[in-house]
Design a protein around this motif. Structure first.
Motif, PDB file in Angstrom:
ATOM      1  N   ASP A  23       0.824  -1.211   0.000  1.00 30.49           N
ATOM      2  CA  ASP A  23       0.000   0.000   0.000  1.00 30.49           C
ATOM      3  C   ASP A  23       0.862   1.267   0.000  1.00 30.49           C
ATOM      4  OD1 ASP A  23      -0.577   0.857   3.378  1.00 30.49           O
ATOM      5  OD2 ASP A  23       0.643  -0.829   2.713  1.00 30.49           O
ATOM      6  N   SER A  24       2.141   1.131   0.313  1.00 33.33           N
ATOM      7  CA  SER A  24       3.025   2.300   0.342  1.00 33.33           C
ATOM      8  C   SER A  24       3.589   2.579  -1.042  1.00 33.33           C
ATOM      9  CB  SER A  24       4.177   2.057   1.322  1.00 33.33           C
ATOM     10  OG  SER A  24       5.257   2.933   1.036  1.00 33.33           O
ATOM     11  N   VAL A  25       3.347   3.794  -1.523  1.00 33.26           N
ATOM     12  CA  VAL A  25       3.814   4.162  -2.861  1.00 33.26           C
ATOM     13  C   VAL A  25       5.347   4.185  -2.911  1.00 33.26           C
ATOM     14  CG1 VAL A  25       3.600   6.652  -2.405  1.00 33.26           C
ATOM     15  CG2 VAL A  25       3.540   5.818  -4.744  1.00 33.26           C
ATOM     16  N   VAL A  26       5.964   4.575  -1.814  1.00 35.53           N
ATOM     17  CA  VAL A  26       7.435   4.604  -1.742  1.00 35.53           C
ATOM     18  C   VAL A  26       7.994   3.183  -1.845  1.00 35.53           C
ATOM     19  CG1 VAL A  26       9.419   5.197  -0.288  1.00 35.53           C
ATOM     20  CG2 VAL A  26       7.449   6.710  -0.354  1.00 35.53           C
ATOM     21  N   ASP A  27       7.403   2.278  -1.078  1.00 36.87           N
ATOM     22  CA  ASP A  27       7.876   0.897  -1.091  1.00 36.87           C
ATOM     23  C   ASP A  27       7.633   0.220  -2.424  1.00 36.87           C
ATOM     24  OD1 ASP A  27       7.289  -0.045   2.425  1.00 36.87           O
ATOM     25  OD2 ASP A  27       8.759   1.237   1.441  1.00 36.87           O
ATOM     26  N   LYS A  29       7.649   1.637  -5.340  1.00 36.69           N
ATOM     27  CA  LYS A  29       8.661   2.130  -6.282  1.00 36.69           C
ATOM     28  C   LYS A  29      10.012   1.470  -6.006  1.00 36.69           C
ATOM     29  CE  LYS A  29      10.653   6.233  -8.377  1.00 36.69           C
ATOM     30  NZ  LYS A  29      10.285   6.080  -9.783  1.00 36.69           N
ATOM     31  N   PHE A  30      10.325   1.330  -4.738  1.00 38.43           N
ATOM     32  CA  PHE A  30      11.597   0.749  -4.335  1.00 38.43           C
ATOM     33  C   PHE A  30      11.696  -0.722  -4.731  1.00 38.43           C
ATOM     34  CE2 PHE A  30      15.338  -0.086  -2.137  1.00 38.43           C
ATOM     35  CZ  PHE A  30      15.174  -1.021  -1.128  1.00 38.43           C
ATOM     36  N   ARG A  33      11.967  -1.269  -8.439  1.00 38.20           N
ATOM     37  CA  ARG A  33      13.320  -1.015  -8.941  1.00 38.20           C
ATOM     38  C   ARG A  33      14.252  -2.191  -8.631  1.00 38.20           C
ATOM     39  NH1 ARG A  33      16.210   0.275 -12.627  1.00 38.20           N
ATOM     40  NH2 ARG A  33      18.255   1.149 -12.178  1.00 38.20           N
ATOM     41  N   LYS A 130      11.621  -5.688   6.242  1.00 37.79           N
ATOM     42  CA  LYS A 130      11.921  -4.502   5.436  1.00 37.79           C
ATOM     43  C   LYS A 130      12.964  -3.651   6.142  1.00 37.79           C
ATOM     44  CE  LYS A 130       7.571  -3.466   3.117  1.00 37.79           C
ATOM     45  NZ  LYS A 130       6.489  -2.465   3.091  1.00 37.79           N
ATOM     46  N   PRO A 131      13.733  -2.855   5.408  1.00 38.32           N
ATOM     47  CA  PRO A 131      13.647  -2.725   3.963  1.00 38.32           C
ATOM     48  C   PRO A 131      14.279  -3.913   3.240  1.00 38.32           C
ATOM     49  CG  PRO A 131      15.293  -1.193   4.843  1.00 38.32           C
ATOM     50  CD  PRO A 131      14.683  -1.901   6.005  1.00 38.32           C
ATOM     51  N   VAL A 132      13.635  -4.286   2.154  1.00 35.30           N
ATOM     52  CA  VAL A 132      14.105  -5.408   1.349  1.00 35.30           C
ATOM     53  C   VAL A 132      15.458  -5.021   0.749  1.00 35.30           C
ATOM     54  CG1 VAL A 132      13.557  -6.871  -0.640  1.00 35.30           C
ATOM     55  CG2 VAL A 132      11.720  -5.978   0.795  1.00 35.30           C
TER      56      VAL A 132
END
Lengths: 192, 125
Positions: A23-27, A29-30, A33, A130-132
């Motif tokens: 649900d986290s847009v930051v996660d 994207k991360f 990538r 996390k973070p992965v």
């Protein structure tokens, strides 16, 4: 050689398709990538409901028949999400006759042993804190592609896209390629 | 050089983000940071509003802060993250005053980091 065409088809089909749910847009994207840099095809969605819709299991219609191009080889889902959480998504996937063979990895910022155990018992292949890390993704990818190599070498006509079904049938004793890991590896690494 | 200056504010996760940047994706770090600030503004606003209600809904506050802390972790925002941890401790202890006070620290660190990162990205141009 007549197998030359098949070899190049196999190489293209080796690109793993990962469905990332967070649900986290930051996660999102991360993780997207991390996966792309590891040469995976990625579909990132924001919720368990969306994930089920993508997988063709949205409750309104039956599972759609093999749309090969969209076959998912791995699902990586966040645990804490509003609405349907990662554990509930995991359950729905494992309850589905068509989807249950797809490996599911849970990601969580919280290293809670009861949570880890519950997820693993429900059929999650791994629980990643996390973070992965890039090394997590590389490890998952190596595990998923290892099973396929053996099978293709035996039968060059099997140039199908890599799928968990293929992996499941190629393993000798276990139904999951992740059983190659010892039990310790499934435990989250302690973050420094 | 720049890294030393940022070091107290960021942890190794930020380095991981930088490692994911390449010629094909030259603005990846800045994109992630931009997403973070957009998303966190929303969460901080929600927390701010929630802190105005009486009595405080500690469970709701905890849930927002959990999300916010997660994002901080993903970009390596070390100091902001540590204030979040403090906030959550006050939530768990049902300490309203502690929450309100710590939230000011959270916002402050969040703003400080933003300024530092803006300078950092400008220096890269």
């Amino acid at each position: 050689m007549s197998t030359a065409g098949l070899v190049s088809r196999r190489d293209c089909s080796h690109q793993l398709h990962v469905l990332a749910v967070d649900d986290s847009v930051v996660d999102r994207k991360f993780v997207e990538r991390l996966l792309k840099i590891s040469s995976c095809k990625v579909t990132a969605v924001e919720s368990g409901i969306r994930a089920l819709q993508f997988l063709g299991l949205d409750g309104e219609k039956k599972e759609t028949a093999g749309f090969d191009g969209l076959k998912v080889n791995l699902i990586m889902t966040d645990y804490s999400m509003p609405g349907m959480n990662g554990f509930e998504l995991l359950k729905k996937i494992k309850e589905s006759s068509t989807l249950k063979e797809i490996p599911v990895v849970i990601m969580s910022s919280e290293n809670i042993l009861t949570r880890v155990d519950r997820c693993l018992e429900e059929g999650a292949e791994e629980f990643i804190v996390k973070p992965v890390k890039l090394s997590d993704v590389k490890r998952l990818k190596n595990i998923l592609t290892k099973g396929d190599k053996g099978q293709n070498e035996e039968d060059p006509l099997l140039s199908l896209p890599l799928s968990s079904h293929d992996l499941a049938s190629s393993s000798t004793s276990s139904s999951s390629p992740f059983k190659f890991l010892d039990h310790r590896s499934k435990r989250p690494r302690l973050q420094g | 050089m720049v890294w030393l200056w940022l070091q107290g504010y960021l942890d190794e996760q930020f380095i991981q983000l930088e490692d994911l940047q390449d010629d094909a994706n030259p603005n990846f770090v800045e994109e992630v940071v931009t997403l973070f600030y957009g998303d966190s503004a929303r969460l901080l606003h929600s927390i701010e509003q929630a802190l105005e209600s009486n009595p405080l809904d500690f469970n709701g506050l905890e849930a927002y802060m959990h999300q916010f802390k997660g994002s901080c972790s993903s970009i390596g925002a070390r100091k902001v993250k540590s204030e979040c941890t403090q906030f959550r401790e006050y939530c768990n202890a049902r300490n309203a005053e502690g929450c309100i006070r710590t939230f000011q620290q959270v916002k402050q660190e969040h703003a400080t980091l933003r300024r530092k990162l803006e300078t950092y990205f400008q220096a890269l141009v």
